[in-house]
Design a protein around this motif. Structure first.
Motif, short mmCIF file in Angstrom:
data_model
loop_
_atom_site.label_atom_id
_atom_site.label_comp_id
_atom_site.label_asym_id
_atom_site.label_seq_id
_atom_site.Cartn_x
_atom_site.Cartn_y
_atom_site.Cartn_z
N ALA A 143 36.67 31.90 -62.40
CA ALA A 143 37.38 31.48 -63.60
C ALA A 143 37.03 32.40 -64.75
O ALA A 143 35.91 32.90 -64.82
CB ALA A 143 37.03 30.04 -63.95
N TRP A 160 40.99 30.95 -61.89
CA TRP A 160 41.40 30.09 -62.98
C TRP A 160 41.53 30.90 -64.27
O TRP A 160 40.76 31.82 -64.52
CB TRP A 160 40.35 29.02 -63.24
N ASP A 163 45.34 26.49 -66.50
CA ASP A 163 44.97 25.08 -66.45
C ASP A 163 45.16 24.40 -67.80
O ASP A 163 44.76 24.93 -68.84
CB ASP A 163 43.52 24.94 -66.02
N CYS A 219 41.31 29.51 -67.97
CA CYS A 219 41.00 28.26 -68.67
C CYS A 219 40.75 28.45 -70.16
O CYS A 219 40.52 27.49 -70.88
CB CYS A 219 39.77 27.59 -68.06
N HIS A 241 41.74 20.57 -67.89
CA HIS A 241 40.38 20.65 -68.43
C HIS A 241 40.23 21.80 -69.42
O HIS A 241 39.12 22.26 -69.65
CB HIS A 241 39.38 20.82 -67.29
N SER A 242 41.31 22.26 -69.99
CA SER A 242 41.29 23.45 -70.84
C SER A 242 42.07 23.20 -72.12
O SER A 242 42.94 22.32 -72.17
CB SER A 242 41.89 24.64 -70.09
#
Length: 260
Positions: A239, A24, A47, A26, A50-51
């Motif tokens: 991530a 990920w 992403d 992020c 949620h980022s």
């Protein structure tokens, strides 16, 4: 002068003799995305669900990773056709649509990435990086070949309908999200719960039966290796923000003594 767009994630999966390993991104940082792009991993998931990512930061990250030997996927916050249109125009060729629970939602995602008459994507290629501002020859008629579409299975409802979702014409694969799936199944935070693991492996089998690729998220090494053995075609194993959080905590633990 004419330009070509990059190969898609579909192309990368077809060319590989092994599962593709990714992470990920992020943080919302083009610099961090560029660092990760040169890591030797196969793919990155940039992403925006949620980022802290908007259109400008996504554009900067796509520009930062281009030219590195890595394939970026981009996850919008929602499978809204207007958002999808904007991402495609930015030049995001590989999309992962979150929270797809039904075959009807899957079909709607397909329509969102295709121009009329097959779909509903708005026509703005002359203004868009996705077509290199109409420098890609015949983009309006070949755009679909430059786009790969993956749908996220992350609820008990989606697992129950996964055969139909995976068989939806026009999708390239599914991606299982064990965290939300565990929550949906009543075992929040227990991605390794036997029922969650069984649901994930059921989805992997359903994708294989439908002839599409399947991936998932698995930070725990034992689970990651289990799912790779079970047939996952692509996987996320870390991530950027997670690596920074745990790494900085280790520094503090190593060098700061507890107060006496």
């Amino acid at each position: 002068m004419s330009f070509r767009v990059d190969p898609t994630f579909r192309d990368a999966l077809a060319a590989s003799r092994r599962p593709l390993i990714g992470m990920w991104v992020c943080s919302g940082s083009p610099l961090v995305a560029e660092i990760c792009a040169g890591s030797g991993l196969d793919w990155l998931l940039i992403d925006a669900e949620h980022s802290p990512n908007g259109l400008e930061s996504l554009l900067a990250q796509l520009q930062a990773v281009r030219g590195h030997p890595v394939t970026p996927l981009v996850r919008p916050p929602i499978g809204d056709p207007v958002v999808i249109k904007q991402y495609l125009d930015l030049g995001a060729q590989n999309l992962l649509i979150p929270m797809v629970d039904t075959a009807e939602q899957a079909a709607a995602a397909v329509r969102a990435i295709e121009y009329p008459p097959r779909g509903i994507r708005g026509v703005g290629s002359a203004l868009a990086r996705g077509s290199r501002w109409n420098r890609v020859p015949d983009y309006l008629h070949t755009a679909r070949e430059t786009i790969a579409l993956y749908l996220q299975i992350e609820s008990a409802e989606a697992v129950a309908d996964v055969e139909a979702i995976a068989s939806t014409p026009g999708i390239d694969g599914i991606f299982i999200g064990p965290s939300d799936l565990a929550a949906s199944m009543g075992v929040l935070g227990e991605q390794d719960h036997p029922e969650v693991v069984a649901a994930v492996e059921h989805c992997l089998r359903a994708a294989a039966a439908a002839g599409v690729k399947a991936g998932l998220n698995a930070f725990a090494p034992a689970l990651a290796r289990r799912y790779l053995t079970a047939g996952a075609d692509f996987i996320l194993v870390g991530a950027d923000v997670q690596l920074l959080a745990r790494g900085s905590e280790r520094l503090a633990a190593d060098y700061i003594e507890e107060a006496v």
